[in-house]
Design a protein around this motif. Structure first.
Motif, PDB file in Angstrom:
ATOM      1  N   LYS A  54       0.823  -1.214   0.000  1.00 61.26           N
ATOM      2  CA  LYS A  54       0.000   0.000   0.000  1.00 61.26           C
ATOM      3  C   LYS A  54       0.855   1.262   0.000  1.00 61.26           C
ATOM      4  O   LYS A  54       0.668   2.161  -0.837  1.00 61.26           O
ATOM      5  N   TRP A  55       1.790   1.359   0.940  1.00 56.94           N
ATOM      6  CA  TRP A  55       2.556   2.606   1.059  1.00 56.94           C
ATOM      7  C   TRP A  55       3.622   2.736  -0.032  1.00 56.94           C
ATOM      8  O   TRP A  55       4.027   3.845  -0.370  1.00 56.94           O
ATOM      9  N   THR A  56       4.039   1.618  -0.597  1.00 53.86           N
ATOM     10  CA  THR A  56       4.923   1.698  -1.775  1.00 53.86           C
ATOM     11  C   THR A  56       4.184   2.348  -2.932  1.00 53.86           C
ATOM     12  O   THR A  56       4.716   3.219  -3.622  1.00 53.86           O
ATOM     13  N   ILE A  57       2.925   1.937  -3.130  1.00 52.50           N
ATOM     14  CA  ILE A  57       2.105   2.524  -4.201  1.00 52.50           C
ATOM     15  C   ILE A  57       1.894   4.019  -3.950  1.00 52.50           C
ATOM     16  O   ILE A  57       2.059   4.851  -4.852  1.00 52.50           O
ATOM     17  N   ALA A  58       1.542   4.394  -2.718  1.00 54.59           N
ATOM     18  CA  ALA A  58       1.252   5.796  -2.398  1.00 54.59           C
ATOM     19  C   ALA A  58       2.479   6.687  -2.583  1.00 54.59           C
ATOM     20  O   ALA A  58       2.401   7.757  -3.207  1.00 54.59           O
ATOM     21  N   VAL A  59       3.628   6.265  -2.045  1.00 54.82           N
ATOM     22  CA  VAL A  59       4.853   7.069  -2.148  1.00 54.82           C
ATOM     23  C   VAL A  59       5.304   7.167  -3.605  1.00 54.82           C
ATOM     24  O   VAL A  59       5.710   8.239  -4.072  1.00 54.82           O
ATOM     25  N   SER A  60       5.224   6.065  -4.334  1.00 57.68           N
ATOM     26  CA  SER A  60       5.645   6.074  -5.740  1.00 57.68           C
ATOM     27  C   SER A  60       4.767   6.993  -6.585  1.00 57.68           C
ATOM     28  O   SER A  60       5.247   7.639  -7.516  1.00 57.68           O
ATOM     29  N   MET A  61       3.477   7.051  -6.252  1.00 55.10           N
ATOM     30  CA  MET A  61       2.567   7.952  -6.977  1.00 55.10           C
ATOM     31  C   MET A  61       2.986   9.414  -6.813  1.00 55.10           C
ATOM     32  O   MET A  61       2.834  10.221  -7.736  1.00 55.10           O
ATOM     33  N   CYS A  62       3.529   9.744  -5.639  1.00 53.40           N
ATOM     34  CA  CYS A  62       3.991  11.118  -5.401  1.00 53.40           C
ATOM     35  C   CYS A  62       5.121  11.497  -6.368  1.00 53.40           C
ATOM     36  O   CYS A  62       5.274  12.669  -6.729  1.00 53.40           O
ATOM     37  N   VAL A  65      -2.725  14.133  -7.488  1.00 53.12           N
ATOM     38  CA  VAL A  65      -2.972  14.310  -6.054  1.00 53.12           C
ATOM     39  C   VAL A  65      -4.188  13.487  -5.618  1.00 53.12           C
ATOM     40  O   VAL A  65      -4.178  12.843  -4.561  1.00 53.12           O
ATOM     41  N   LEU A  66      -5.237  13.473  -6.442  1.00 53.26           N
ATOM     42  CA  LEU A  66      -6.422  12.676  -6.131  1.00 53.26           C
ATOM     43  C   LEU A  66      -6.089  11.183  -6.067  1.00 53.26           C
ATOM     44  O   LEU A  66      -6.610  10.457  -5.213  1.00 53.26           O
ATOM     45  N   ALA A  67      -5.207  10.733  -6.960  1.00 54.94           N
ATOM     46  CA  ALA A  67      -4.804   9.324  -6.973  1.00 54.94           C
ATOM     47  C   ALA A  67      -4.112   8.940  -5.668  1.00 54.94           C
ATOM     48  O   ALA A  67      -4.398   7.891  -5.078  1.00 54.94           O
ATOM     49  N   VAL A  68      -3.204   9.802  -5.207  1.00 55.97           N
ATOM     50  CA  VAL A  68      -2.485   9.546  -3.957  1.00 55.97           C
ATOM     51  C   VAL A  68      -3.460   9.482  -2.780  1.00 55.97           C
ATOM     52  O   VAL A  68      -3.395   8.567  -1.947  1.00 55.97           O
ATOM     53  N   LEU A  69      -4.382  10.441  -2.706  1.00 53.70           N
ATOM     54  CA  LEU A  69      -5.354  10.474  -1.610  1.00 53.70           C
ATOM     55  C   LEU A  69      -6.268   9.249  -1.638  1.00 53.70           C
ATOM     56  O   LEU A  69      -6.607   8.686  -0.592  1.00 53.70           O
ATOM     57  N   LEU A  70      -6.669   8.836  -2.828  1.00 55.72           N
ATOM     58  CA  LEU A  70      -7.547   7.674  -2.973  1.00 55.72           C
ATOM     59  C   LEU A  70      -6.896   6.416  -2.382  1.00 55.72           C
ATOM     60  O   LEU A  70      -7.534   5.654  -1.634  1.00 55.72           O
ATOM     61  N   VAL A  71      -5.612   6.214  -2.693  1.00 48.58           N
ATOM     62  CA  VAL A  71      -4.891   5.042  -2.201  1.00 48.58           C
ATOM     63  C   VAL A  71      -4.676   5.116  -0.688  1.00 48.58           C
ATOM     64  O   VAL A  71      -4.902   4.142   0.042  1.00 48.58           O
ATOM     65  N   ILE A  72      -4.253   6.287  -0.197  1.00 47.34           N
ATOM     66  CA  ILE A  72      -3.979   6.441   1.240  1.00 47.34           C
ATOM     67  C   ILE A  72      -5.239   6.211   2.079  1.00 47.34           C
ATOM     68  O   ILE A  72      -5.210   5.536   3.111  1.00 47.34           O
ATOM     69  N   ILE A  73      -6.375   6.742   1.620  1.00 46.67           N
ATOM     70  CA  ILE A  73      -7.597   6.699   2.420  1.00 46.67           C
ATOM     71  C   ILE A  73      -8.342   5.365   2.297  1.00 46.67           C
ATOM     72  O   ILE A  73      -8.826   4.819   3.293  1.00 46.67           O
ATOM     73  N   PHE A  74      -8.426   4.821   1.094  1.00 45.48           N
ATOM     74  CA  PHE A  74      -9.335   3.693   0.874  1.00 45.48           C
ATOM     75  C   PHE A  74      -8.668   2.328   0.667  1.00 45.48           C
ATOM     76  O   PHE A  74      -9.343   1.305   0.783  1.00 45.48           O
ATOM     77  N   LEU A  75      -7.361   2.276   0.355  1.00 39.51           N
ATOM     78  CA  LEU A  75      -6.734   0.982   0.095  1.00 39.51           C
ATOM     79  C   LEU A  75      -6.304   0.316   1.402  1.00 39.51           C
ATOM     80  O   LEU A  75      -5.621   0.924   2.228  1.00 39.51           O
ATOM     81  N   ASP A  76      -6.701  -0.943   1.596  1.00 34.82           N
ATOM     82  CA  ASP A  76      -6.309  -1.697   2.789  1.00 34.82           C
ATOM     83  C   ASP A  76      -4.880  -2.197   2.646  1.00 34.82           C
ATOM     84  O   ASP A  76      -4.458  -2.610   1.562  1.00 34.82           O
TER      85      ASP A  76
END
Length: 455
Positions: free
Chosen positions: A68-76, A212-223
């Motif tokens: 999860k956090w690999t995806i979020a950080v990489s999206m940034c 930015v929306l993509a990053v927020l979507l993953v951080i908030i909703f992805l388990d």
């Protein structure tokens, strides 16, 4: 199933938002930042960084941060690239290209690992075939993901079509279009004229917001997902062993034979987005048509990706690869012989349309091949896919401003021929090692279809 499906949809729509921005920016780089070849140079640096990233980062980052956090950080990292385009120069675009490249491989590897583990865990609970569930998850992902090319390029064309710089392209300017193009920073004085800064800033603002929306979507909703014990035990292996996992995977003869095919994926995508878009579409029609051309490619690519994922079990992989090779060869020969003419508008869309059909085969079937062949080393295998596809991109973008289009088309055609020969060798080795067994049948019919295109 509902929770698992929710996570698959979160990843799919997160990637959709992120690559709506990236696909639009990549398609425009050779035309929008043509001065001194900055656009294609940034793409070459980007894929060079992605190559280095693929060699060592994915296994390490995924183990440290989790999927999860690999995806979020990489999206940034992708958002940083959009920001770098606001003031495009060698001092902004090159560093942000490197940042994106370093984040690219962990992003894709984490996505593949997440969907594979999620599918396996659900299959165990439901008593179903893991491959069938993984296929479904990847099918949902690439159906949603592939439409990013449509939305990203539609946004660019709608915004850039408001430019007041559009005008008729003279016969003299048209002489510098096509396979025997003139090697200049700006292909002609009308079609390639840069849009106003206000339009460019509007476009980049929309793209940055998507990221930015993509990053927020993953951080908030992805388990967050937990891997199985076997994966966790790998923590005990020496650091250098993990660090070189991707390189060690090259000891497998089949992986080495798949290198030309994997590199070809980079060559063919770079040619369409970098060379065809600039020397044919932008040159003969204008930059506002690049988005529409890429929509044709992405739309057909998305539909065919779904189609081929379903029919591969009936047709087998070999027939689909043969179809893609014939279509790509036909398109390249057409590019070599055809002189672009604005009056022949249909041809500008037929070529990317047929290219989309063939690219759908390269992406779904090559990734399916990796998924079946290297099931026990999925992280290293997917990282190798990104590595060698990136090498293809790097080489293609590196010589983009130095060679005429007819030479570049000939190079792509040569790599295609080589890749078909080595792919045939892989099929031969598999058939020879396990004739008539279920494994051989699976090899023929395909496995998990992980869409890895467009980075």
């Amino acid at each position: 199933m509902e929770r698992n499906l929710k996570n698959v949809l979160v990843i799919s729509f997160g990637f959709l938002l992120l690559f709506t921005a990236y696909s639009g920016l990549q398609s425009l780089q050779s035309s929008l930042n043509a001065e001194e070849g900055l656009g294609v140079a940034s793409l070459s640096v980007l894929y060079a960084a992605l190559t280095l990233s693929s060699m060592f980062l994915p296994p390490i980052i995924i183990k440290k941060l989790g999927c999860k956090w690999t995806i979020a950080v990489s999206m940034c990292c992708y958002v940083a690239y959009s920001l770098g385009n606001f003031y495009a120069s060698w001092y902004t675009l090159i560093p942000t290209s490197m940042i994106l490249g370093l984040g690219g491989a962990p992003l894709w590897s984490a996505k593949c690992t997440y969907l594979t583990i999620a599918g396996t865990l659900y299959a165990e609970k439901a008593g179903k075939s893991a491959k069938d569930i993984i296929n479904q998850y990847f099918g949902i992902f690439f159906l949603v993901f592939q439409t990013s090319g449509v939305w990203g390029n539609l946004i660019s064309s709608l915004i850039l079509s408001q430019s007041s710089n559009q005008g008729e392209i003279s016969e003299e300017d048209l002489e510098c279009c096509g396979a025997y193009d003139c090697l200049t920073d700006t292909t002609n004085s009308t079609g390639s004229e840069r849009p106003s800064d206000s339009l460019i800033y509007t476009l980049l603002g929309v793209y940055t917001g998507d990221g930015v929306l993509a990053v927020l979507l993953v951080i908030i909703f992805l388990d967050q997902i937990k891997s199985d014990q076997a994966e966790t035990e790998k923590e005990k292996t020496p650091f250098w062993s993990t660090f070189l996992a991707t390189l060690r995977h090259l000891k497998d003869k089949r992986q080495c034979l798949l290198i030309p095919l994997t590199m070809y994926s980079g060559f063919e995508q770079a040619f369409l987005s970098g060379d065809f878009s600039k020397s044919f579409v932008t040159c003969a029609l204008g930059i506002q048509y690049v988005g529409y051309m890429m929509i044709c490619f992405a739309g057909i690519n998305s539909l065919c990706s779904l189609l081929f994922g379903r029919i591969s079990q009936f047709t087998g992989r070999k027939l689909l690869f043969a179809l893609a090779a014939v279509l790509n060869t036909s398109c390249l020969i057409t590019v070599l012989l055809w002189k672009p003419d604005p009056k022949q508008l249909a041809v500008f869309f037929v070529i990317p349309g047929l290219w989309g059909v063939s690219d759908a085969v390269w992406q779904t079937q090559t990734n399916a091949l990796y998924g079946i062949l290297f099931e026990k080393n999925k992280e290293a295998a997917f990282a190798n896919y990104r590595l060698w596809e990136s090498v293809g991109f790097v080489i293609a973008f590196a010589y983009s401003t130095k060679l005429q289009v007819y030479i570049k088309a000939s190079i792509v055609l040569s790599v295609l021929v080589l890749s078909m020969l080595t792919y045939g060798a892989v099929e031969y080795l598999e058939a020879k090692s396990s004739p008539g067994t279920p494994a051989a049948t699976k090899m023929e019919n395909g496995g998990p279809h992980s869409q890895e295109t467009h980075m």
